[in-house]
Scaffold this motif. Structure first.
Motif, mmCIF file in Angstrom:
data_model
loop_
_atom_site.group_PDB
_atom_site.id
_atom_site.type_symbol
_atom_site.label_atom_id
_atom_site.label_comp_id
_atom_site.label_asym_id
_atom_site.label_seq_id
_atom_site.Cartn_x
_atom_site.Cartn_y
_atom_site.Cartn_z
ATOM 1 N N ASN A 30 46.596 43.029 42.039
ATOM 2 C CA ASN A 30 46.413 43.556 43.391
ATOM 3 C C ASN A 30 46.234 42.429 44.406
ATOM 4 O OD1 ASN A 30 46.550 46.314 42.595
ATOM 5 N ND2 ASN A 30 44.418 46.216 41.920
ATOM 6 N N GLY A 31 46.951 41.360 44.176
ATOM 7 C CA GLY A 31 46.936 40.243 45.114
ATOM 8 C C GLY A 31 45.824 39.239 44.918
ATOM 9 N N GLN A 32 44.872 39.523 44.022
ATOM 10 C CA GLN A 32 43.730 38.640 43.820
ATOM 11 C C GLN A 32 43.835 37.902 42.490
ATOM 12 O OE1 GLN A 32 41.433 38.303 46.346
ATOM 13 N NE2 GLN A 32 42.901 39.645 47.389
ATOM 14 N N LEU A 33 43.383 36.650 42.477
ATOM 15 C CA LEU A 33 43.445 35.846 41.260
ATOM 16 C C LEU A 33 42.613 36.466 40.149
ATOM 17 C CD1 LEU A 33 43.207 32.196 42.659
ATOM 18 C CD2 LEU A 33 45.197 33.279 41.605
ATOM 19 N N THR A 34 43.255 36.566 38.986
ATOM 20 C CA THR A 34 42.631 37.161 37.801
ATOM 21 C C THR A 34 43.081 36.347 36.595
ATOM 22 O OG1 THR A 34 42.783 39.350 38.848
ATOM 23 C CG2 THR A 34 42.365 39.299 36.468
ATOM 24 N N GLN A 35 42.234 36.258 35.580
ATOM 25 C CA GLN A 35 42.601 35.495 34.388
ATOM 26 C C GLN A 35 42.429 36.338 33.129
ATOM 27 O OE1 GLN A 35 42.442 30.937 35.103
ATOM 28 N NE2 GLN A 35 40.323 31.608 35.082
ATOM 29 N N PHE A 36 43.346 36.083 32.177
ATOM 30 C CA PHE A 36 43.329 36.786 30.901
ATOM 31 C C PHE A 36 43.395 35.774 29.763
ATOM 32 C CE2 PHE A 36 45.119 39.796 33.909
ATOM 33 C CZ PHE A 36 44.507 40.998 33.571
ATOM 34 N N LEU A 37 42.776 36.123 28.662
ATOM 35 C CA LEU A 37 42.902 35.348 27.430
ATOM 36 C C LEU A 37 43.838 36.127 26.517
ATOM 37 C CD1 LEU A 37 41.813 32.761 26.045
ATOM 38 C CD2 LEU A 37 40.184 34.239 24.856
ATOM 39 N N VAL A 38 45.032 35.568 26.310
ATOM 40 C CA VAL A 38 46.091 36.272 25.594
ATOM 41 C C VAL A 38 46.403 35.550 24.289
ATOM 42 C CG1 VAL A 38 48.477 37.091 25.723
ATOM 43 C CG2 VAL A 38 47.066 37.006 27.804
ATOM 44 N N PRO A 39 46.473 36.270 23.163
ATOM 45 C CA PRO A 39 46.892 35.618 21.911
ATOM 46 C C PRO A 39 48.323 35.099 22.042
ATOM 47 C CG PRO A 39 45.896 37.763 21.488
ATOM 48 C CD PRO A 39 46.114 37.676 22.969
ATOM 49 N N ALA A 40 48.566 33.909 21.534
ATOM 50 C CA ALA A 40 49.899 33.330 21.649
ATOM 51 C C ALA A 40 50.940 34.121 20.878
ATOM 52 C CB ALA A 40 49.878 31.882 21.162
ATOM 53 N N ASP A 41 50.491 34.882 19.882
ATOM 54 C CA ASP A 41 51.440 35.668 19.087
ATOM 55 C C ASP A 41 51.525 37.121 19.535
ATOM 56 O OD1 ASP A 41 48.954 36.520 18.286
ATOM 57 O OD2 ASP A 41 49.252 36.134 16.136
ATOM 58 N N ALA A 42 51.030 37.422 20.737
ATOM 59 C CA ALA A 42 51.103 38.789 21.257
ATOM 60 C C ALA A 42 52.551 39.196 21.472
ATOM 61 C CB ALA A 42 50.326 38.897 22.563
ATOM 62 N N ALA A 43 52.837 40.486 21.281
ATOM 63 C CA ALA A 43 54.187 40.990 21.474
ATOM 64 C C ALA A 43 54.640 40.744 22.905
ATOM 65 C CB ALA A 43 54.225 42.485 21.164
ATOM 66 N N GLY A 44 55.830 40.162 23.051
ATOM 67 C CA GLY A 44 56.377 39.888 24.367
ATOM 68 C C GLY A 44 56.159 38.471 24.848
ATOM 69 N N VAL A 45 55.340 37.686 24.142
ATOM 70 C CA VAL A 45 55.124 36.286 24.509
ATOM 71 C C VAL A 45 56.157 35.423 23.792
ATOM 72 C CG1 VAL A 45 53.563 34.305 24.373
ATOM 73 C CG2 VAL A 45 52.653 36.572 24.911
ATOM 74 N N SER A 46 56.857 34.590 24.540
ATOM 75 C CA SER A 46 57.797 33.638 23.939
ATOM 76 C C SER A 46 57.522 32.254 24.501
ATOM 77 C CB SER A 46 59.250 34.040 24.201
ATOM 78 O OG SER A 46 59.525 34.074 25.582
ATOM 79 N N ILE A 47 57.578 31.260 23.625
ATOM 80 C CA ILE A 47 57.245 29.881 23.995
ATOM 81 C C ILE A 47 58.435 28.987 23.684
ATOM 82 C CG2 ILE A 47 55.689 27.944 23.586
ATOM 83 C CD1 ILE A 47 53.532 29.988 22.827
ATOM 84 N N GLU A 48 58.959 28.340 24.714
ATOM 85 C CA GLU A 48 60.139 27.474 24.577
ATOM 86 C C GLU A 48 59.749 26.022 24.862
ATOM 87 O OE1 GLU A 48 64.280 26.529 26.990
ATOM 88 O OE2 GLU A 48 63.106 28.314 27.483
ATOM 89 N N PRO A 49 59.797 25.147 23.853
ATOM 90 C CA PRO A 49 59.448 23.731 24.077
ATOM 91 C C PRO A 49 60.356 23.088 25.119
ATOM 92 C CG PRO A 49 59.527 24.242 21.727
ATOM 93 C CD PRO A 49 60.116 25.429 22.436
ATOM 94 N N LEU A 50 59.776 22.197 25.903
ATOM 95 C CA LEU A 50 60.519 21.467 26.922
ATOM 96 C C LEU A 50 60.553 19.982 26.575
ATOM 97 C CD1 LEU A 50 58.888 23.048 30.122
ATOM 98 C CD2 LEU A 50 61.112 23.640 29.122
#
Length: 375
Positions: A175-195
């Motif tokens: 809703n426009g305000q800064l918010t933070q979440f602690l998300v498991p790296a293996d959660a469904a929908g998370v993808s990590i691409e090395p750079l």
């Protein structure tokens, strides 16, 4: 203000320096760079045993309970790691640990912090959104309220140490305000691409969140109330970057000065030539400026000073401008050997060049300084 180390801090610095020299010297760093192995897990656990990851965590959450003084000790560790171009996710793990200690739920503190502080797991901070500035105002990724929790959708890049992280601290807007979440790296929908990165032992990645659903328990603090935490995280990250770069430049200056006295030209040591003396004097002046601005920022953050945001950005702007230049001058002092793979100086140049753009370029921070001073 007295920026000298106390007796206890000096002992901590000496212990950290000996540990790095014994456990992860430049030969180890080169080996890790060539194999792409990141950092040795066993070594990181031994580093954690020294208390490196517990410096900013309350005693009741498993930390050392140093309070605001912990950031000074973190700066000492960062400087020593800079002197050895050490691997390891000190900055992201420290940011996450400090935030969970301050604003995390009881469950997050009891389940996530212990393995993080022990070096058994790592975490990263998903903040930047590639191509945009490293300021809180530039965060646009949204968290949408859904039944039973939130849905995250967007991309964060670059994210340090994301590929091996177990937990992701994600800064978004709700809703426009800064918010933070602690998300498991293996959660469904998370993808990590090395750079690919310039620093050979500091990995970065692009993290995508494709309709990632998280529950209320993943909130770090209250919804829409993360602005203060994010600013603290930014200041802490800036101070760590600056301390590390200052340590790297100090070490390069030391071995370059030794080289200038040992290397002879026309029967005289290089250090005896007046023109080179002037260049060394200039480098020393800028190096002292790196140390001074870093110390001022660390002490301001530790003391909760009202100008800590300003001083952290002053340090980052100054060091970002001068640290790479000092090392480039040292490369020139070495002559041909300085531009070869065989010499260690390129490892240091890669580190400070990377730190220059981490958490914002000097230009961004000068603009931030102007805003803070209402110019």
């Amino acid at each position: 203000m007295d920026f000298d180390l106390t007796e206890e801090q000096q002992l901590f610095a000496d212990t950290s320096r000996r540990f790095l020299a014994d456990e992860c010297d430049l030969d180890v760093v080169r080996s890790l760079a060539e194999t792409g192995a990141g950092f040795p897990g066993a070594w990181w656990r031994r580093a954690a045993a020294l208390g490196w990851l517990s410096l900013l965590v309350d005693e009741d959450a498993g930390g050392l309970g140093l309070g605001s003084e912990g950031v000074l000790y973190l700066g000492i560790v960062a400087e020593e790691m800079g002197r050895m171009v050490s691997p390891g996710p000190l900055l992201p793990c420290s940011v996450v640990a400090a935030t969970l200690s301050r604003s995390g739920t009881g469950e997050q503190r009891s389940t996530t912090l212990p393995p993080l502080l022990a070096g058994e797991e790592t975490a990263c901070w998903c903040f930047a959104e590639g191509g945009r500035s490293w300021s809180a105002d530039a965060v646009t990724m949204e968290a949408e309220r859904v039944a039973g929790g939130y849905r995250l959708r967007g991309e964060k890049s670059p994210v340090e140490a994301a590929a091996g992280a177990r937990h992701l601290l994600v800064t978004v807007r709700c809703n426009g305000q800064l918010t933070q979440f602690l998300v498991p790296a293996d959660a469904a929908g998370v993808s990590i691409e090395p750079l690919e990165g310039l620093d050979l032992v500091r990995p970065f990645a692009r993290v995508r969140f494709d309709e990632v659903e998280v529950g209320e328990a993943s909130l770090v603090g209250a919804e829409g109330a993360a602005a203060e935490d994010v600013e603290r995280q930014i200041q802490m990250g800036l101070a760590v970057c600056c301390a590390e770069s200052a340590g790297a430049v100090a070490r390069v200056f030391e071995f370059t000065l030794e080289w200038a006295f040992e290397r002879y030209s026309f029967g005289r040591p290089l250090a005896s030539y007046q023109a080179l003396k002037h260049r060394f004097a200039d480098m020393k002046t800028y190096l002292e400026g790196c140390h001074a601005t870093t110390s001022a920022a660390l002490h301001a953050i530790a003391g909760g000073a009202g100008d800590s945001a300003l001083l952290a950005r002053v340090a980052k702007a100054f060091i970002g401008d001068f640290a790479p230049g000092i090392i480039q001058d040292c490369v020139q002092m070495h002559g041909g050997i300085g531009v070869t793979w065989d010499h260690d100086i390129h490892l240091y140049l890669r580190r400070v060049a990377t730190n220059r753009v981490m958490l914002g370029t000097p230009r961004e921070h000068r603009a931030g300084i102007a805003d803070l001073m209402a110019l």
